[in-house]
Design a protein around this motif. Structure first.
Motif, short mmCIF file in Angstrom:
data_model
loop_
_atom_site.label_atom_id
_atom_site.label_comp_id
_atom_site.label_asym_id
_atom_site.label_seq_id
_atom_site.Cartn_x
_atom_site.Cartn_y
_atom_site.Cartn_z
N LEU A 13 0.84 -1.20 0.00
CA LEU A 13 0.00 0.00 0.00
C LEU A 13 0.87 1.25 0.00
N TYR A 14 1.94 1.24 0.78
CA TYR A 14 2.84 2.39 0.83
C TYR A 14 3.43 2.68 -0.56
N LEU A 15 3.91 1.65 -1.25
CA LEU A 15 4.47 1.85 -2.59
C LEU A 15 3.41 2.36 -3.56
N ALA A 16 2.20 1.82 -3.48
CA ALA A 16 1.12 2.30 -4.35
C ALA A 16 0.82 3.77 -4.04
N ALA A 17 0.76 4.10 -2.76
CA ALA A 17 0.48 5.48 -2.36
C ALA A 17 1.61 6.42 -2.80
N LEU A 18 2.85 6.01 -2.60
CA LEU A 18 3.99 6.84 -3.01
C LEU A 18 3.98 7.07 -4.51
N ARG A 19 3.78 6.02 -5.29
CA ARG A 19 3.76 6.16 -6.76
C ARG A 19 2.61 7.04 -7.21
N TRP A 20 1.43 6.86 -6.62
CA TRP A 20 0.29 7.70 -6.97
C TRP A 20 0.59 9.17 -6.66
N TYR A 21 1.13 9.39 -5.48
CA TYR A 21 1.45 10.74 -5.02
C TYR A 21 2.47 11.42 -5.93
N LEU A 22 3.52 10.71 -6.28
CA LEU A 22 4.54 11.30 -7.16
C LEU A 22 3.95 11.62 -8.52
N GLU A 23 3.13 10.73 -9.05
CA GLU A 23 2.56 10.91 -10.38
C GLU A 23 1.48 11.99 -10.42
N HIS A 24 0.66 12.06 -9.40
CA HIS A 24 -0.51 12.96 -9.42
C HIS A 24 -0.34 14.25 -8.65
#
Length: 166
Positions: free
Chosen positions: A43-54
């Motif tokens: 979940l952390y990796l998904a959240a980090l990637r989403w955050y960086l992209e969006h």
């Protein structure tokens, strides 16, 4: 759910959040979290990637595309009313990147883009020492702002100095 996880991880960091915290704050069942993401780290990796992209990359593109990128850097990241959108990046750099290669890769990638945006503002290339120093100063000042210490003129002084370089 991922966007809500971003806010949670940005406020308390990875190690400061338990799976119980995630379940409670995100309103999901523990089994759903594990089935979807595999683990807290997933979940952390998904959240980090989403955050960086969006959140982060769009800010960096806005800065680089601005007719006055120096001013845009200051307004976006150093002004007293600047957005706190770098919080999870800062936390990831400090807490997770040193111990997690995937997080380090994500952070390194966005830091290159941060240097590119800074280069547009300081009139150099992304690998120039001045650009990297300006990026580090901006991130450091944002980190200080996170604990409530305002720049007190440090941001304007930094950009005045950059603008006055020979």
């Amino acid at each position: 759910m991922v966007a809500a996880a971003v806010a949670l991880f940005a406020s308390r960091a990875y190690d400061g959040i338990s799976v119980d915290d995630l379940v409670t704050h995100l309103g999901v069942h523990r089994n759903s979290l594990y089935k979807t993401f595999g683990s807290k780290r997933g979940l952390y990796l998904a959240a980090l990637r989403w955050y960086l992209e969006h959140q982060v990359r769009p800010l960096l593109h806005q800065v680089a595309a601005n007719p006055d990128p120096t001013r845009a850097l200051y307004d976006r990241f150093l002004a007293d009313d600047a957005t706190p959108d770098l919080d999870l990046l800062l936390i990831a750099m400090i807490e997770r990147a040193p111990v997690d290669a995937e997080v380090a890769d994500e952070v390194t990638s966005v830091l290159r883009e941060f240097d590119d945006a800074t280069a547009a503002g300081v009139g150099g290339d992304a690998t120039a020492p001045l650009t990297r120093a300006a990026s580090a100063a901006i991130l450091g000042l944002r980190l200080r702002a996170r604990i409530g210490e305002h720049a007190d003129g440090a941001g304007p002084a930094l950009f005045d100095r950059i603008d006055a370089r020979p």
